[in-house]
Design a protein around this motif. Structure first.
Motif, PDB file in Angstrom:
ATOM      1  N   LEU A  74       0.056   8.184   6.645  1.00 58.16           N
ATOM      2  CA  LEU A  74      -0.651   6.951   6.294  1.00 58.16           C
ATOM      3  C   LEU A  74       0.406   5.962   5.837  1.00 58.16           C
ATOM      4  N   LYS A  75       0.604   4.904   6.614  1.00 61.07           N
ATOM      5  CA  LYS A  75       1.692   3.974   6.339  1.00 61.07           C
ATOM      6  C   LYS A  75       1.174   2.556   6.119  1.00 61.07           C
ATOM      7  N   GLY A  76       0.905   2.242   4.874  1.00 66.81           N
ATOM      8  CA  GLY A  76       0.585   0.878   4.472  1.00 66.81           C
ATOM      9  C   GLY A  76      -0.484   0.215   5.311  1.00 66.81           C
ATOM     10  N   ASP A  77      -0.392  -1.106   5.411  1.00 67.56           N
ATOM     11  CA  ASP A  77      -1.321  -1.895   6.205  1.00 67.56           C
ATOM     12  C   ASP A  77      -0.894  -1.820   7.666  1.00 67.56           C
ATOM     13  N   ASP A 130     -13.882  -0.139   1.714  1.00 68.29           N
ATOM     14  CA  ASP A 130     -14.090  -1.558   1.404  1.00 68.29           C
ATOM     15  C   ASP A 130     -12.779  -2.240   0.998  1.00 68.29           C
ATOM     16  N   ARG A 131     -11.932  -1.488   0.296  1.00 68.45           N
ATOM     17  CA  ARG A 131     -10.675  -2.067  -0.198  1.00 68.45           C
ATOM     18  C   ARG A 131      -9.661  -2.270   0.927  1.00 68.45           C
ATOM     19  N   TRP A 132      -9.554  -1.283   1.850  1.00 72.28           N
ATOM     20  CA  TRP A 132      -8.597  -1.370   2.959  1.00 72.28           C
ATOM     21  C   TRP A 132      -9.310  -1.046   4.267  1.00 72.28           C
ATOM     22  N   PRO A 133     -10.113  -1.970   4.777  1.00 74.36           N
ATOM     23  CA  PRO A 133     -10.922  -1.680   5.974  1.00 74.36           C
ATOM     24  C   PRO A 133     -10.102  -1.511   7.253  1.00 74.36           C
ATOM     25  N   ASN A 134      -8.886  -2.047   7.308  1.00 74.40           N
ATOM     26  CA  ASN A 134      -8.066  -1.977   8.522  1.00 74.40           C
ATOM     27  C   ASN A 134      -7.058  -0.833   8.510  1.00 74.40           C
ATOM     28  N   LEU A 135      -7.094  -0.029   7.477  1.00 76.31           N
ATOM     29  CA  LEU A 135      -6.104   1.028   7.341  1.00 76.31           C
ATOM     30  C   LEU A 135      -6.467   2.224   8.222  1.00 76.31           C
ATOM     31  N   PHE A 136      -5.465   2.834   8.839  1.00 78.39           N
ATOM     32  CA  PHE A 136      -5.669   4.058   9.619  1.00 78.39           C
ATOM     33  C   PHE A 136      -4.467   4.969   9.417  1.00 78.39           C
ATOM     34  N   TYR A 137      -4.602   6.225   9.822  1.00 78.78           N
ATOM     35  CA  TYR A 137      -3.481   7.149   9.733  1.00 78.78           C
ATOM     36  C   TYR A 137      -3.100   7.621  11.123  1.00 78.78           C
ATOM     37  N   THR A 138      -1.895   8.141  11.244  1.00 81.10           N
ATOM     38  CA  THR A 138      -1.357   8.587  12.525  1.00 81.10           C
ATOM     39  C   THR A 138      -1.158  10.092  12.499  1.00 81.10           C
ATOM     40  N   CYS A 139      -1.660  10.743  13.527  1.00 82.77           N
ATOM     41  CA  CYS A 139      -1.455  12.182  13.704  1.00 82.77           C
ATOM     42  C   CYS A 139      -0.278  12.347  14.667  1.00 82.77           C
ATOM     43  N   MET A 142       0.840  -1.192   0.000  1.00 86.11           N
ATOM     44  CA  MET A 142       0.000   0.000   0.000  1.00 86.11           C
ATOM     45  C   MET A 142       0.879   1.247   0.000  1.00 86.11           C
ATOM     46  N   LEU A 143       0.299   2.370  -0.370  1.00 91.55           N
ATOM     47  CA  LEU A 143       1.018   3.632  -0.484  1.00 91.55           C
ATOM     48  C   LEU A 143       1.343   4.213   0.888  1.00 91.55           C
ATOM     49  N   ASN A 144       2.611   4.577   1.112  1.00 91.02           N
ATOM     50  CA  ASN A 144       3.015   5.302   2.309  1.00 91.02           C
ATOM     51  C   ASN A 144       3.015   6.790   1.972  1.00 91.02           C
ATOM     52  N   THR A 145       2.156   7.535   2.615  1.00 97.36           N
ATOM     53  CA  THR A 145       2.002   8.938   2.263  1.00 97.36           C
ATOM     54  C   THR A 145       1.880   9.805   3.502  1.00 97.36           C
ATOM     55  N   ALA A 146       2.150  11.095   3.350  1.00 92.92           N
ATOM     56  CA  ALA A 146       2.033  12.050   4.446  1.00 92.92           C
ATOM     57  C   ALA A 146       1.584  13.390   3.895  1.00 92.92           C
ATOM     58  N   ILE A 147       0.820  14.116   4.712  1.00 89.52           N
ATOM     59  CA  ILE A 147       0.394  15.472   4.386  1.00 89.52           C
ATOM     60  C   ILE A 147       0.705  16.327   5.602  1.00 89.52           C
ATOM     61  N   TRP A 148       1.361  17.474   5.365  1.00 92.75           N
ATOM     62  CA  TRP A 148       1.819  18.282   6.496  1.00 92.75           C
ATOM     63  C   TRP A 148       1.842  19.763   6.129  1.00 92.75           C
TER      64      TRP A 148
END
Length: 348
Positions: free
Chosen positions: A233-236, A211-220, A1-7
């Motif tokens: 947002l870091k992968g699974d 539906d595609r990634w139900p267990n995915l979460f992001y970290t603040c 999965m894509l590892n992404t960040a917004i800041w």
């Protein structure tokens, strides 16, 4: 999965802000990062980009007022195609090479005024009609909250802005992605005691993404060199690993241990106190690694010590066998034992 960040970095001209961005990319092995409010003059764009991420591809839009959004990505891992650029958002299609899957990402930086943000809400509603059956991620600094629990401290009447933001989410069909970490993403950094916090930054997704990634979460994350928190947002989530600070206790006995710690700890680091601590601990890792190398091969030393210990045990066992065989007889073993006992018992 894509590892992404917004800041929202609140400026990218300063050296410490550039280092903080590089650290973020390295720490979370990012493939894609969006930086808001860079405050870089157009003549300095190339120089700043080469100092931050020289081998990545960049997108900037100086047509929008304020140069609000920069996007960088690793083109060895993903391809990015920009579809729509508004005054408060950038909309792009991302192809993830490893998964051979396409997703849509909209990076948002909402205006400060309520009336100006209506253009953003309308733009997101229009985009939602064109998404189709594709996972869609919308994230950034919306400059608005969803309910009063996302505000701590007095900040005036925000009900109108809050209602318009909720209406936008309802019409676009977006959902809040599960989040962990800091609840409030922005702090006014007031020194006069009138502090307040808000959750202005967030990630939203459509139902296809959920539906595609139900267990995915992001970290603040905790704020670093900015008054805004980075969103990562870091992968699974099952594959996420926490990097711990560890070092060998025996290094504290080295003559240069305290000197090394003092030399690094006295250097000032711009940012929050916790960020300063983590930066200094990271710098100490290389120092401790070098001190460990100077001690030789630790694994081999442990094996040699274990072998020496084993040899001592074997010698003691042999001595016991000799005593059992000749200890009660008038032999050299008996008299040697008596002499040893007398020497140990002697009082000076």
């Amino acid at each position: 999965m894509l590892n992404t960040a917004i800041w929202n970095v609140r400026g990218l001209n300063r050296r410490d802000h550039q280092v903080a961005v590089r650290d973020l990319v390295s720490e979370f092995r990012l493939h894609f990062i969006a930086l808001l409010e860079t405050r870089v003059m157009q003549s300095n764009v190339t120089r700043i980009q080469s100092e931050v991420l020289s081998r990545w591809r960049w997108f900037v839009d100086y047509a929008a007022p304020g140069n609000r959004i920069w996007i960088a990505w690793n083109d060895e891992l993903i391809d990015v195609e920009f579809l729509n650029v508004g005054s408060q958002f950038v909309h792009c299609r991302v192809l993830i090479h490893e998964l051979r899957e396409t997703i849509l990402i909209t990076v948002v930086y909402g205006a400060n005024e309520v009336s100006a943000r209506r253009e953003l809400w309308q733009g997101l509603i229009e985009l939602s009609v064109t998404i189709g059956n594709v996972p869609w991620l919308v994230g950034g600094d919306f400059n608005a909250v969803l309910d009063m629990s996302e505000v701590s401290g007095a900040s005036g009447d925000i009900r109108l802005a809050m209602n318009e933001f909720n209406d936008c989410i309802l019409q676009t069909g977006l959902l809040s992605m599960p989040m962990q970490g800091e609840r409030f993403t922005w702090h006014n950094c007031s020194l006069d005691g009138r502090s307040f916090w808000k959750r202005l930054d967030r990630l939203l997704v459509n139902d296809i993404w959920m539906d595609r990634w139900p267990n995915l979460f992001y970290t603040c994350l905790t704020p670093r060199t900015s008054d805004h928190s980075p969103l990562v947002l870091k992968g699974d989530c099952r594959n996420m690993q926490v990097s711990l600070f560890r070092f060998d206790n025996y290094l504290t006995l080295s003559p240069g241990f305290l000197a090394s710690v003092h030399s690094i700890w006295r250097h000032p680091v711009t940012g929050t106190l916790m960020y300063s601590v983590t930066r200094k601990l990271k710098a100490l890792k290389s120092v401790f690694r070098q001190q460990r190398r100077s001690k030789g091969d630790l694994a081999m030393n442990v094996k040699l010590a274990a072998a020496s210990k084993l040899e001592q045990v074997m010698l003691r066992q042999r001595a016991k066998l000799q005593w059992l065989k000749g200890g009660d007889q008038c032999s050299k073993v008996f008299f040697r034992r008596v002499a040893t006992r007398r020497a140990n018992k002697r009082i000076f």
